[in-house]
Design a protein around this motif. Sequence first.
Motif, PDB file in Angstrom:
ATOM      1  N   VAL A   1       0.874  -1.171   0.000  1.00 39.65           N
ATOM      2  CA  VAL A   1       0.000   0.000   0.000  1.00 39.65           C
ATOM      3  C   VAL A   1       0.911   1.221   0.000  1.00 39.65           C
ATOM      4  O   VAL A   1       1.645   1.455   0.951  1.00 39.65           O
ATOM      5  CB  VAL A   1      -0.929   0.021   1.232  1.00 39.65           C
ATOM      6  CG1 VAL A   1      -1.784   1.279   1.234  1.00 39.65           C
ATOM      7  CG2 VAL A   1      -1.794  -1.229   1.279  1.00 39.65           C
ATOM      8  N   ILE A   2       0.866   1.970  -1.087  1.00 36.27           N
ATOM      9  CA  ILE A   2       1.676   3.179  -1.183  1.00 36.27           C
ATOM     10  C   ILE A   2       1.000   4.268  -0.346  1.00 36.27           C
ATOM     11  O   ILE A   2      -0.194   4.530  -0.526  1.00 36.27           O
ATOM     12  CB  ILE A   2       1.794   3.653  -2.658  1.00 36.27           C
ATOM     13  CG1 ILE A   2       2.345   2.554  -3.567  1.00 36.27           C
ATOM     14  CG2 ILE A   2       2.619   4.931  -2.755  1.00 36.27           C
ATOM     15  CD1 ILE A   2       3.775   2.189  -3.359  1.00 36.27           C
ATOM     16  N   PRO A   3       1.740   4.909   0.560  1.00 32.13           N
ATOM     17  CA  PRO A   3       1.131   5.958   1.393  1.00 32.13           C
ATOM     18  C   PRO A   3       0.660   7.150   0.567  1.00 32.13           C
ATOM     19  O   PRO A   3       1.229   7.459  -0.488  1.00 32.13           O
ATOM     20  CB  PRO A   3       2.279   6.382   2.319  1.00 32.13           C
ATOM     21  CG  PRO A   3       3.263   5.273   2.268  1.00 32.13           C
ATOM     22  CD  PRO A   3       3.132   4.651   0.907  1.00 32.13           C
TER      23      PRO A   3
ATOM     24  N   ILE B   1       6.546   7.082  -7.943  1.00 31.25           N
ATOM     25  CA  ILE B   1       7.107   5.734  -7.810  1.00 31.25           C
ATOM     26  C   ILE B   1       8.317   5.722  -8.738  1.00 31.25           C
ATOM     27  O   ILE B   1       8.176   5.908  -9.947  1.00 31.25           O
ATOM     28  CB  ILE B   1       6.076   4.659  -8.192  1.00 31.25           C
ATOM     29  CG1 ILE B   1       4.873   4.726  -7.234  1.00 31.25           C
ATOM     30  CG2 ILE B   1       6.707   3.275  -8.172  1.00 31.25           C
ATOM     31  CD1 ILE B   1       3.715   3.825  -7.611  1.00 31.25           C
ATOM     32  N   ASN B   2       9.489   5.574  -8.177  1.00 25.86           N
ATOM     33  CA  ASN B   2      10.735   5.727  -8.931  1.00 25.86           C
ATOM     34  C   ASN B   2      10.989   4.627  -9.955  1.00 25.86           C
ATOM     35  O   ASN B   2      10.418   3.533  -9.867  1.00 25.86           O
ATOM     36  CB  ASN B   2      11.925   5.803  -7.975  1.00 25.86           C
ATOM     37  CG  ASN B   2      11.930   7.084  -7.179  1.00 25.86           C
ATOM     38  OD1 ASN B   2      11.500   8.120  -7.662  1.00 25.86           O
ATOM     39  ND2 ASN B   2      12.403   7.017  -5.948  1.00 25.86           N
TER      40      ASN B   2
ATOM     41  N   GLU C   1      -1.651  -0.955  -3.992  1.00 22.94           N
ATOM     42  CA  GLU C   1      -2.630   0.122  -3.975  1.00 22.94           C
ATOM     43  C   GLU C   1      -1.876   1.416  -4.228  1.00 22.94           C
ATOM     44  O   GLU C   1      -0.931   1.739  -3.519  1.00 22.94           O
ATOM     45  CB  GLU C   1      -3.361   0.189  -2.634  1.00 22.94           C
ATOM     46  CG  GLU C   1      -4.274  -0.988  -2.395  1.00 22.94           C
ATOM     47  CD  GLU C   1      -5.049  -0.885  -1.092  1.00 22.94           C
ATOM     48  OE1 GLU C   1      -5.179   0.236  -0.535  1.00 22.94           O
ATOM     49  OE2 GLU C   1      -5.519  -1.927  -0.629  1.00 22.94           O
ATOM     50  N   ILE C   2      -2.285   2.136  -5.264  1.00 27.43           N
ATOM     51  CA  ILE C   2      -1.616   3.372  -5.656  1.00 27.43           C
ATOM     52  C   ILE C   2      -2.576   4.531  -5.423  1.00 27.43           C
ATOM     53  O   ILE C   2      -3.619   4.615  -6.078  1.00 27.43           O
ATOM     54  CB  ILE C   2      -1.190   3.308  -7.138  1.00 27.43           C
ATOM     55  CG1 ILE C   2      -0.276   2.093  -7.364  1.00 27.43           C
ATOM     56  CG2 ILE C   2      -0.497   4.605  -7.543  1.00 27.43           C
ATOM     57  CD1 ILE C   2       0.065   1.839  -8.813  1.00 27.43           C
ATOM     58  N   PRO C   3      -2.236   5.442  -4.497  1.00 22.62           N
ATOM     59  CA  PRO C   3      -3.141   6.555  -4.196  1.00 22.62           C
ATOM     60  C   PRO C   3      -3.142   7.603  -5.300  1.00 22.62           C
ATOM     61  O   PRO C   3      -2.237   7.664  -6.139  1.00 22.62           O
ATOM     62  CB  PRO C   3      -2.559   7.137  -2.901  1.00 22.62           C
ATOM     63  CG  PRO C   3      -1.102   6.842  -3.002  1.00 22.62           C
ATOM     64  CD  PRO C   3      -1.014   5.503  -3.695  1.00 22.62           C
TER      65      PRO C   3
END
Length: 90
Positions: free
Chosen positions: A12-14, A20-21, A35-37
Motif C-alpha cells: 500500500v503506497i502511502p 514511484i521511482n 494500492e496506488i493513491p
Amino acid sequence: MYINGSLANNVVIPGTVTKINDGVFYNCKSLKSIEIPESVTAIGEDAFYGCSNLNSIKAVCNSYAPTYFYYNAPEFYDKLDLTHNSISDW
C-alpha cells in the motif's frame, strides 16, 4: 524485495507519496497486489517490470496510474481495479 524486513507481497503506497521511482519493484516476483493513491502523479520507467505475480492493482479512475499502465505497462492494465472515490473507501 523486502520492505521493513518483510517480503513484499501486498503493498500500500502511502498517500504522501507523489512518485514511484524507476525500477523500484523491478523483478519483484513476490509482489501480488499494490494500492496506488491518487497522490502519485508519476511512475518511473520499468517500475513494475518483471513483476510476474502482480495480479491486483487498486487505483482511482482519474489518477495517473491507469494512464501509466495503459501506455507503459499494458500487460498489467487488465489487472486494474479502479474506483471513482479515494482508495480509503474500499
